[in-house]
Scaffold this motif. Sequence first.
Motif, PDB file in Angstrom:
ATOM      1  N   THR A 159       0.466  -1.332   0.083  1.00  0.00           N
ATOM      2  CA  THR A 159      -0.150  -0.250   0.240  1.00  0.00           C
ATOM      3  C   THR A 159       1.107   1.257   0.174  1.00  0.00           C
ATOM      4  OG1 THR A 159       0.001  -0.071   2.607  1.00  0.00           O
ATOM      5  CG2 THR A 159      -1.948  -0.829   0.760  1.00  0.00           C
ATOM      6  N   SER A 160       2.117   0.845   0.001  1.00  0.00           N
ATOM      7  CA  SER A 160       3.151   1.658   0.366  1.00  0.00           C
ATOM      8  C   SER A 160       3.592   2.916  -0.983  1.00  0.00           C
ATOM      9  CB  SER A 160       3.871   2.087   1.872  1.00  0.00           C
ATOM     10  OG  SER A 160       3.171   1.620   2.650  1.00  0.00           O
ATOM     11  N   PHE A 161       4.791   1.657  -1.649  1.00  0.00           N
ATOM     12  CA  PHE A 161       5.370   1.685  -2.965  1.00  0.00           C
ATOM     13  C   PHE A 161       4.814   3.017  -3.894  1.00  0.00           C
ATOM     14  CE2 PHE A 161       7.058  -2.365  -2.602  1.00  0.00           C
ATOM     15  CZ  PHE A 161       7.671  -2.445  -1.135  1.00  0.00           C
ATOM     16  N   PRO A 162       2.905   2.464  -4.111  1.00  0.00           N
ATOM     17  CA  PRO A 162       2.809   3.435  -4.841  1.00  0.00           C
ATOM     18  C   PRO A 162       2.781   5.001  -5.140  1.00  0.00           C
ATOM     19  CG  PRO A 162       0.988   1.972  -4.633  1.00  0.00           C
ATOM     20  CD  PRO A 162       2.401   1.719  -3.779  1.00  0.00           C
ATOM     21  N   SER A 163       3.309   5.354  -3.349  1.00  0.00           N
ATOM     22  CA  SER A 163       2.987   7.048  -3.495  1.00  0.00           C
ATOM     23  C   SER A 163       4.050   7.554  -3.127  1.00  0.00           C
ATOM     24  CB  SER A 163       2.095   6.872  -2.705  1.00  0.00           C
ATOM     25  OG  SER A 163       2.953   6.874  -0.744  1.00  0.00           O
ATOM     26  N   ILE A 164       5.425   6.343  -2.764  1.00  0.00           N
ATOM     27  CA  ILE A 164       6.531   6.954  -2.879  1.00  0.00           C
ATOM     28  C   ILE A 164       7.504   6.964  -3.744  1.00  0.00           C
ATOM     29  CG2 ILE A 164       6.504   5.790  -0.268  1.00  0.00           C
ATOM     30  CD1 ILE A 164       8.478   4.590  -2.631  1.00  0.00           C
ATOM     31  N   MET A 165       8.055   6.349  -5.005  1.00  0.00           N
ATOM     32  CA  MET A 165       8.291   6.713  -6.001  1.00  0.00           C
ATOM     33  C   MET A 165       8.954   8.295  -6.567  1.00  0.00           C
ATOM     34  SD  MET A 165       9.434   3.803  -7.102  1.00  0.00           S
ATOM     35  CE  MET A 165       9.071   2.081  -6.323  1.00  0.00           C
ATOM     36  N   PRO A 166       8.206   9.387  -6.176  1.00  0.00           N
ATOM     37  CA  PRO A 166       8.646  10.431  -6.739  1.00  0.00           C
ATOM     38  C   PRO A 166       9.689  10.735  -5.391  1.00  0.00           C
ATOM     39  CG  PRO A 166       6.298  10.408  -6.381  1.00  0.00           C
ATOM     40  CD  PRO A 166       6.385   9.597  -6.197  1.00  0.00           C
ATOM     41  N   ASP A 167       8.942  10.248  -4.048  1.00  0.00           N
ATOM     42  CA  ASP A 167      10.593  10.158  -2.690  1.00  0.00           C
ATOM     43  C   ASP A 167      12.157   9.761  -3.133  1.00  0.00           C
ATOM     44  OD1 ASP A 167       8.790  11.496   0.386  1.00  0.00           O
ATOM     45  OD2 ASP A 167       7.941   9.787  -1.103  1.00  0.00           O
ATOM     46  N   VAL A 168      11.720   8.373  -4.081  1.00  0.00           N
ATOM     47  CA  VAL A 168      12.709   7.815  -4.168  1.00  0.00           C
ATOM     48  C   VAL A 168      13.779   9.115  -5.200  1.00  0.00           C
ATOM     49  CG1 VAL A 168      13.909   5.541  -5.651  1.00  0.00           C
ATOM     50  CG2 VAL A 168      11.706   5.875  -3.690  1.00  0.00           C
ATOM     51  N   PHE A 169      13.369   8.823  -6.366  1.00  0.00           N
ATOM     52  CA  PHE A 169      14.062   9.982  -7.119  1.00  0.00           C
ATOM     53  C   PHE A 169      13.371  11.153  -7.357  1.00  0.00           C
ATOM     54  CE2 PHE A 169      11.682   6.016  -8.926  1.00  0.00           C
ATOM     55  CZ  PHE A 169      14.007   4.985  -9.144  1.00  0.00           C
ATOM     56  N   ALA A 170      13.641  11.699  -6.202  1.00  0.00           N
ATOM     57  CA  ALA A 170      13.901  13.252  -5.896  1.00  0.00           C
ATOM     58  C   ALA A 170      14.731  13.973  -6.064  1.00  0.00           C
ATOM     59  CB  ALA A 170      13.242  14.039  -4.109  1.00  0.00           C
ATOM     60  N   THR A 171      16.061  12.976  -6.087  1.00  0.00           N
ATOM     61  CA  THR A 171      17.433  13.507  -6.506  1.00  0.00           C
ATOM     62  C   THR A 171      18.049  12.871  -7.821  1.00  0.00           C
ATOM     63  OG1 THR A 171      17.962  12.091  -4.937  1.00  0.00           O
ATOM     64  CG2 THR A 171      18.242  13.466  -3.744  1.00  0.00           C
TER      65      THR A 171
ATOM     66  N   ALA B 233       8.745  -1.835  -8.984  1.00  0.00           N
ATOM     67  CA  ALA B 233       8.406  -0.440  -9.201  1.00  0.00           C
ATOM     68  C   ALA B 233       8.637   0.232  -9.569  1.00  0.00           C
ATOM     69  CB  ALA B 233       7.375  -0.468  -8.116  1.00  0.00           C
ATOM     70  N   ALA B 234      10.012   0.889  -8.583  1.00  0.00           N
ATOM     71  CA  ALA B 234      10.873   1.646  -9.538  1.00  0.00           C
ATOM     72  C   ALA B 234      11.793   1.011 -10.949  1.00  0.00           C
ATOM     73  CB  ALA B 234      12.572   1.471  -8.160  1.00  0.00           C
ATOM     74  N   LEU B 235      12.292   0.890 -11.196  1.00  0.00           N
ATOM     75  CA  LEU B 235      12.212   0.404 -12.670  1.00  0.00           C
ATOM     76  C   LEU B 235      11.477   0.219 -12.985  1.00  0.00           C
ATOM     77  CD1 LEU B 235      14.316  -3.221 -12.026  1.00  0.00           C
ATOM     78  CD2 LEU B 235      15.803  -0.802 -13.360  1.00  0.00           C
TER      79      LEU B 235
ATOM     80  N   ASN C  47      11.382   4.715 -13.387  1.00  0.00           N
ATOM     81  CA  ASN C  47      12.552   5.358 -14.045  1.00  0.00           C
ATOM     82  C   ASN C  47      12.928   4.636 -14.801  1.00  0.00           C
ATOM     83  OD1 ASN C  47      14.791   6.313 -14.553  1.00  0.00           O
ATOM     84  ND2 ASN C  47      14.381   7.786 -12.931  1.00  0.00           N
ATOM     85  N   GLN C  48      12.517   4.443 -16.441  1.00  0.00           N
ATOM     86  CA  GLN C  48      13.889   3.802 -17.133  1.00  0.00           C
ATOM     87  C   GLN C  48      15.462   4.088 -17.387  1.00  0.00           C
ATOM     88  OE1 GLN C  48      11.960   2.318 -18.679  1.00  0.00           O
ATOM     89  NE2 GLN C  48      10.163   2.532 -17.384  1.00  0.00           N
ATOM     90  N   GLU C  49      16.007   4.736 -16.317  1.00  0.00           N
ATOM     91  CA  GLU C  49      17.042   5.552 -16.761  1.00  0.00           C
ATOM     92  C   GLU C  49      18.333   5.215 -15.602  1.00  0.00           C
ATOM     93  OE1 GLU C  49      17.803   9.071 -17.392  1.00  0.00           O
ATOM     94  OE2 GLU C  49      16.781   8.846 -18.987  1.00  0.00           O
ATOM     95  N   THR C  50      17.529   4.399 -14.190  1.00  0.00           N
ATOM     96  CA  THR C  50      17.507   4.105 -12.932  1.00  0.00           C
ATOM     97  C   THR C  50      18.272   2.320 -13.030  1.00  0.00           C
ATOM     98  OG1 THR C  50      15.979   5.147 -12.108  1.00  0.00           O
ATOM     99  CG2 THR C  50      17.354   3.376 -10.797  1.00  0.00           C
ATOM    100  N   GLU C  51      19.548   2.337 -12.806  1.00  0.00           N
ATOM    101  CA  GLU C  51      20.050   0.679 -12.348  1.00  0.00           C
ATOM    102  C   GLU C  51      19.358   0.259 -11.121  1.00  0.00           C
ATOM    103  OE1 GLU C  51      23.948  -0.012 -13.159  1.00  0.00           O
ATOM    104  OE2 GLU C  51      23.522   0.157 -15.503  1.00  0.00           O
TER     105      GLU C  51
END
Length: 358
Positions: free
Chosen positions: A168-180, A198-200, A203-207
């Motif tokens: 229930t938490s993953f969808p809302s935190i992606m902007p936090d993860v990729f803020a930097t 979810a992260a991959l 964002n298509q450029e992240t490893e």
Amino acid sequence: MLNKKFSPEKQSAFAARFEAQKIAFGPVVFQCIRYAWKRGMLQALADAGSEGISLENLVTTEKWSRYALKLVLETCLSAGIVYLREGHYVLDKTGYCVLTDSITQININFTHDVCYQGLFLLEQSLDEEKPLGLTHLGPWTTIYEGLSTLPEPAKTSWFDFDHFYSDTSFPSIMPDVFATAPRRVMDIGANTGKFSYAALSYNQETELHLVDLPVQLKVAEENLNAQGFRERAHFHPTNLLDTTATLPENMDLIWMSQFLSCFSESAISSILERTAKALVPNGQLLIMDTFWDRQQYDIASYCLINTSPYFTTMASGNSKIYESTDYIRLAEAAGLKLLTARDGIGYCHSLLRFAKVA
């Protein structure tokens, strides 16, 4: 920190004694209510509506013996699950929660299928700081070694419990993860790879670099490969209880979700020290977890606090649901500085953002 208050300030001695008896008979009540739910008694009362149904009419369905009905429903009556109206049993509000509320059902299944038998050894587990109750499920040193091979229904109940609190938490935190705008992200405690997926996808450029025990990482690798992320997902089988085990370095951001609660304070200290070394200068660590001291409502704090004995007797023997201040103290000692804390994520999560001290 929120000050939690779980009982009235002014409680009579009589009321206090009644509460004490609820504790004394708690395991008995739990099993009877679970039986009433699993075997359809509560559903039969729900189908009967506000008028309820008599014991005699329930007996005529031939689904339960008169003895079983009378014994179980009387316990349900004592616990506020049902009430009597003119000789008819009627489902009460708490009974409707057991019958329809998903988190209540997930918690009941987890307690019964994963924890119940093992909790008999809680006293010894606390004394020795070893998960002695785990022998009821398998021959592992910790439960994490055997998650993918847990017997049913424990396996389903464990993953339902874990995923309910995390998914229930993953969808809302992606902007936090990729803020930097991190390019190299490490997921420590990757489990089945749900966060990494979810992260991959976001964002298509992240490893993504996934770290977990070999048996868990194998499941994550299969899942991510099946989703087409073979090129951007990298797997690092690691037992982080081994203090000599190092982490891949030059990470822009490291993610941990419901991970550190699996370990003792000394182990957490070691993991955080290695995490700091794995970050680039000014790199960040995000910790998402269920801190009982940061909950808005007592009901959430109650559930979290009483998950801790599972960690003692079934999981590792020396871990628990921590207060946020515990993580902050240990992270600062490892050379990490708290930047922000965000509450109210998903069902009961908070997100702590740390930066590596230059």
